[in-house]
Design a protein around this motif. Structure first.
Motif, PDB file in Angstrom:
ATOM      1  N   ASN A 134     -13.100  -8.771  -3.599  1.00 44.30           N
ATOM      2  CA  ASN A 134     -13.535  -9.529  -5.098  1.00 44.30           C
ATOM      3  C   ASN A 134     -13.459  -8.563  -6.193  1.00 44.30           C
ATOM      4  N   GLU A 135     -13.452  -7.249  -5.762  1.00 47.17           N
ATOM      5  CA  GLU A 135     -13.467  -6.140  -6.879  1.00 47.17           C
ATOM      6  C   GLU A 135     -11.950  -6.007  -7.281  1.00 47.17           C
ATOM      7  N   VAL A 136     -11.310  -5.740  -6.025  1.00 49.43           N
ATOM      8  CA  VAL A 136      -9.777  -5.068  -6.222  1.00 49.43           C
ATOM      9  C   VAL A 136      -8.680  -6.116  -6.164  1.00 49.43           C
ATOM     10  N   GLY A 137      -8.829  -7.104  -5.341  1.00 52.17           N
ATOM     11  CA  GLY A 137      -7.699  -8.068  -4.964  1.00 52.17           C
ATOM     12  C   GLY A 137      -6.814  -7.344  -4.244  1.00 52.17           C
ATOM     13  N   GLY A 138      -5.629  -7.838  -3.949  1.00 48.40           N
ATOM     14  CA  GLY A 138      -4.689  -7.121  -3.408  1.00 48.40           C
ATOM     15  C   GLY A 138      -4.705  -7.346  -1.739  1.00 48.40           C
ATOM     16  N   ASN A 139      -4.197  -6.113  -1.094  1.00 48.55           N
ATOM     17  CA  ASN A 139      -4.353  -6.084   0.031  1.00 48.55           C
ATOM     18  C   ASN A 139      -5.271  -5.090   0.837  1.00 48.55           C
ATOM     19  N   LEU A 140      -6.180  -5.496   1.740  1.00 48.34           N
ATOM     20  CA  LEU A 140      -7.098  -4.350   2.225  1.00 48.34           C
ATOM     21  C   LEU A 140      -7.010  -4.457   3.769  1.00 48.34           C
ATOM     22  N   ILE A 141      -7.424  -3.082   4.332  1.00 47.66           N
ATOM     23  CA  ILE A 141      -7.377  -2.897   5.780  1.00 47.66           C
ATOM     24  C   ILE A 141      -8.731  -2.251   6.234  1.00 47.66           C
ATOM     25  N   SER A 142      -9.410  -2.731   7.189  1.00 47.68           N
ATOM     26  CA  SER A 142     -10.529  -1.760   7.663  1.00 47.68           C
ATOM     27  C   SER A 142     -10.114  -0.745   8.330  1.00 47.68           C
ATOM     28  N   VAL A 143     -10.964   0.589   7.980  1.00 46.65           N
ATOM     29  CA  VAL A 143     -10.719   1.888   8.567  1.00 46.65           C
ATOM     30  C   VAL A 143     -12.039   2.571   9.201  1.00 46.65           C
ATOM     31  N   LEU A 144     -11.583   3.299  10.040  1.00 47.72           N
ATOM     32  CA  LEU A 144     -13.071   4.261  10.483  1.00 47.72           C
ATOM     33  C   LEU A 144     -12.777   5.741  10.622  1.00 47.72           C
ATOM     34  N   GLU A 145     -13.717   6.481  10.264  1.00 47.61           N
ATOM     35  CA  GLU A 145     -13.488   7.994  10.555  1.00 47.61           C
ATOM     36  C   GLU A 145     -13.504   8.446  11.876  1.00 47.61           C
ATOM     37  N   VAL A 146     -12.729   9.048  12.362  1.00 44.36           N
ATOM     38  CA  VAL A 146     -12.616   9.651  13.894  1.00 44.36           C
ATOM     39  C   VAL A 146     -12.519  11.094  13.801  1.00 44.36           C
ATOM     40  N   PRO A 147     -12.808  11.836  14.812  1.00 36.50           N
ATOM     41  CA  PRO A 147     -12.507  13.109  14.968  1.00 36.50           C
ATOM     42  C   PRO A 147     -11.131  13.610  14.636  1.00 36.50           C
ATOM     43  N   GLU A 148     -10.561  14.580  14.144  1.00 36.95           N
ATOM     44  CA  GLU A 148      -9.373  14.994  14.083  1.00 36.95           C
ATOM     45  C   GLU A 148      -8.469  14.868  15.317  1.00 36.95           C
ATOM     46  N   GLU A 149      -9.128  15.330  16.491  1.00 29.35           N
ATOM     47  CA  GLU A 149      -8.462  15.451  17.834  1.00 29.35           C
ATOM     48  C   GLU A 149      -7.763  14.051  18.316  1.00 29.35           C
ATOM     49  N   GLU A 150      -8.543  12.831  17.762  1.00 30.11           N
ATOM     50  CA  GLU A 150      -8.208  11.511  18.294  1.00 30.11           C
ATOM     51  C   GLU A 150      -7.311  10.853  17.274  1.00 30.11           C
ATOM     52  N   ALA A 173       3.598  -1.508   5.422  1.00 30.33           N
ATOM     53  CA  ALA A 173       3.864  -0.178   4.835  1.00 30.33           C
ATOM     54  C   ALA A 173       5.093  -0.539   3.803  1.00 30.33           C
ATOM     55  N   ARG A 174       5.860  -1.658   4.045  1.00 23.26           N
ATOM     56  CA  ARG A 174       6.866  -2.164   3.056  1.00 23.26           C
ATOM     57  C   ARG A 174       6.155  -2.663   1.948  1.00 23.26           C
ATOM     58  N   MET A 175       4.976  -3.005   1.681  1.00 26.58           N
ATOM     59  CA  MET A 175       4.279  -3.847   0.721  1.00 26.58           C
ATOM     60  C   MET A 175       3.845  -2.776  -0.472  1.00 26.58           C
ATOM     61  N   ILE A 176       3.423  -1.545   0.464  1.00 20.96           N
ATOM     62  CA  ILE A 176       2.690  -0.722  -0.377  1.00 20.96           C
ATOM     63  C   ILE A 176       3.580  -0.147  -1.521  1.00 20.96           C
ATOM     64  N   GLY A 177       2.910  -0.269  -2.619  1.00 26.38           N
ATOM     65  CA  GLY A 177       3.653   0.139  -3.826  1.00 26.38           C
ATOM     66  C   GLY A 177       4.262  -0.843  -4.690  1.00 26.38           C
ATOM     67  N   THR A 178       4.149  -2.110  -4.008  1.00 28.22           N
ATOM     68  CA  THR A 178       4.587  -3.212  -4.793  1.00 28.22           C
ATOM     69  C   THR A 178       3.448  -4.386  -5.091  1.00 28.22           C
ATOM     70  N   GLN A 179       2.354  -3.915  -4.247  1.00 32.60           N
ATOM     71  CA  GLN A 179       0.982  -4.764  -4.528  1.00 32.60           C
ATOM     72  C   GLN A 179      -0.083  -3.581  -4.413  1.00 32.60           C
ATOM     73  N   PRO A 180      -1.294  -3.949  -4.702  1.00 31.56           N
ATOM     74  CA  PRO A 180      -2.475  -3.038  -4.727  1.00 31.56           C
ATOM     75  C   PRO A 180      -2.760  -3.112  -3.106  1.00 31.56           C
ATOM     76  N   PHE A 181      -3.263  -1.791  -2.814  1.00 31.35           N
ATOM     77  CA  PHE A 181      -3.352  -1.607  -1.116  1.00 31.35           C
ATOM     78  C   PHE A 181      -4.461  -0.727  -1.103  1.00 31.35           C
ATOM     79  N   HIS A 182      -5.691  -1.091  -0.424  1.00 30.57           N
ATOM     80  CA  HIS A 182      -6.615  -0.184  -0.123  1.00 30.57           C
ATOM     81  C   HIS A 182      -7.224  -0.280   1.213  1.00 30.57           C
ATOM     82  N   ALA A 183      -8.056   0.631   1.747  1.00 35.37           N
ATOM     83  CA  ALA A 183      -8.900   0.534   2.503  1.00 35.37           C
ATOM     84  C   ALA A 183     -10.222   0.583   2.466  1.00 35.37           C
ATOM     85  N   VAL A 184     -10.804  -0.028   3.328  1.00 36.44           N
ATOM     86  CA  VAL A 184     -12.466  -0.090   3.315  1.00 36.44           C
ATOM     87  C   VAL A 184     -12.999   0.505   4.678  1.00 36.44           C
ATOM     88  N   THR A 185     -13.683   1.413   4.573  1.00 33.06           N
ATOM     89  CA  THR A 185     -14.344   2.345   5.503  1.00 33.06           C
ATOM     90  C   THR A 185     -15.550   1.393   5.829  1.00 33.06           C
TER      91      THR A 185
END
Length: 296
Positions: free
Chosen positions: A157-173, A243-255
Motif C-alpha cells: 500500500n506504500e510502494v505498489g508494484g511487485n513484492l516478495i517476502s524474504v528472510l535473512e539466513v546465515p551465509e553458509e545456507e 527477473a524479466r520484470m525487474i526494471g520495468t516495474q517497481p520491485f521490492h522485498a519485504v523482510t
C-alpha cells in the motif's frame, strides 16, 4: 498498477494457491491424501495459508489443483452431515468456523500437466484478470503477528508494484535458496530488488536474503509467463519471469518479521508441529513433558 481515482495501488483481493504438486517427498502418506491436507497439530497445512490470506484482507481464493486434490476444496465446504450430527450431540461447531468460505469466494482451476510453479500460476490467468494478486506456497508455513501477507500488503500500500517476502539466513545456507540482489534503496523491512539469483555459490551470493514463498505480483507477470521458456528442471519457473520484470516495474522485498518452517521437508514438518504445539495452552505442558521424556 494503481487506482487512478485515488493514486493508491489497486487493492490485493485475489490469491493464488498452487496445490497441484504430487507431494512425493511424503510418500506413502501422500499417496491418497494431498500434502496440503497433512495436519500441523490439528489444522491442515492449507488452512494456515488461507487464514493468513484472510487476515490480509484477501477475498477470493484461487486453488490451482490437479488430480486427487478434491479433498482440499471439500475441506472448505459445508459438511452438512458432520455439522448436523455435532449439533444434535451438543458439540461446539466453532472449531469449523475457519473452514467455511463464502459462496463464490473459492475458485479452482486445473493444472493438467506438472510444468513448474510459473506454469501453475499462469493457469490462473483468466481468474486473476487485470488485477494485482498474491501467491501463497502452502509448504512455506509463515508464523508471525501480523502474518506475513498482512505485512506485505501494508508495504504494498506504500510502494505498489511487485513484492516478495524474504528472510535473512546465515551465509553458509544461501546456496540452498533463491536470493535477491538488493538495490541501494532500503527502508525498514523494505529492500529494493535489482535481481534474483537461484541457489548461488556462497562466495557469489549478492545477499543472504532468501525468497520465502509469498508474493504480490502485477498482472503483467501472466503475459511474461505466457512466453516464458523452460528453465531449471525443464519447467517454467516463476523466478525467471519475475527477473524479466525487474526494471520495468517497481520491485521490492519485504523482510518477514516472524518464523518460517519448511514443511516441504519431513524435518521441517516435524519442527513446525512441535513449535506450534508448544504455543498451544491446551498442549504445551504435555508436549514439553513428552519431549523431555524422549530426550531423557
Amino acid at each position: 498498477m494503481s487506482d487512478p481515482t485515488t493514486s493508491r495501488p489497486k487493492p490485493i483481493r485475489k490469491a493464488v494457491f498452487p496445490v497441484a504438486g504430487l507431494g512425493t517427498r511424503f510418500l506413502p502418506a501422500t499417496k491418497a491424501v494431498p500434502k496440503e491436507m497433512l495436519p500441523i497439530v490439528d489444522r491442515p497445512l492449507i488452512q494456515y495459508a488461507v487464514d493468513e490470506a484472510r487476515e490480509a484482507g484477501i477475498e477470493e481464493l484461487i486453488f490451482v489443483t490437479g488430480r486427487g486434490k478434491t479433498s482440499i476444496v471439500e475441506h472448505f465446504d459445508t459438511a452438512f452431515e458432520l455439522e448436523t450430527t455435532m449439533a444434535s450431540r451438543g458439540k461446539d461447531l466453532s472449531v469449523l468456523d475457519d473452514t467455511r468460505i463464502k459462496p463464490g469466494n473459492l475458485v479452482t482451476v486445473r493444472q493438467q500437466v506438472a510444468m513448474g510453479l510459473g506454469h501453475a500460476v499462469w493457469c490462473a490467468r483468466e481468474v486473476v484478470g487485470d488485477e494485482p494478486f498474491a501467491i501463497f506456497l502452502p509448504d512455506e508455513l509463515m508464523v508471525g503477528a501480523p502474518g506475513c501477507m498482512k505485512q506485505m500488503v501494508e508495504a504494498y500500500n506504500e510502494v505498489g508494484g511487485n513484492l516478495i517476502s524474504v528472510l535473512e539466513v546465515p551465509e553458509e545456507e544461501v546456496s540452498s535458496y533463491g536470493v535477491i540482489a538488493p538495490g541501494a534503496k532500503i527502508s525498514g523491512s523494505l529492500t529494493e530488488v535489482t535481481g534474483l539469483v537461484e541457489k548461488p555459490k556462497r562466495e557469489e551470493a549478492p545477499s543472504n536474503l532468501i525468497i520465502s514463498g509469498r508474493y504480490i505480483l502485477q498482472p503483467e507477470v501472466m503475459r511474461t509467463l505466457e512466453n516464458q521458456e523452460k528453465g531449471a528442471g525443464g519447467e517454467i519457473q516463476l523466478t525467471d519471469a519475475m527477473a524479466r520484470m525487474i526494471g520495468t516495474q517497481p520491485f521490492h522485498a519485504v523482510t518477514f518479521a516472524g518464523r518460517r518452517f519448511d514443511c516441504g521437508s519431513k524435518a521441517g514438518f516435524v519442527e513446525a508441529t512441535i513449535a506450534l504445539a508448544l504455543e498451544r495452552p491446551d498442549l504445551a505442558d504435555d508436549v514439553r513433558a513428552a519431549i523431555k521424556k524422549l530426550l531423557g
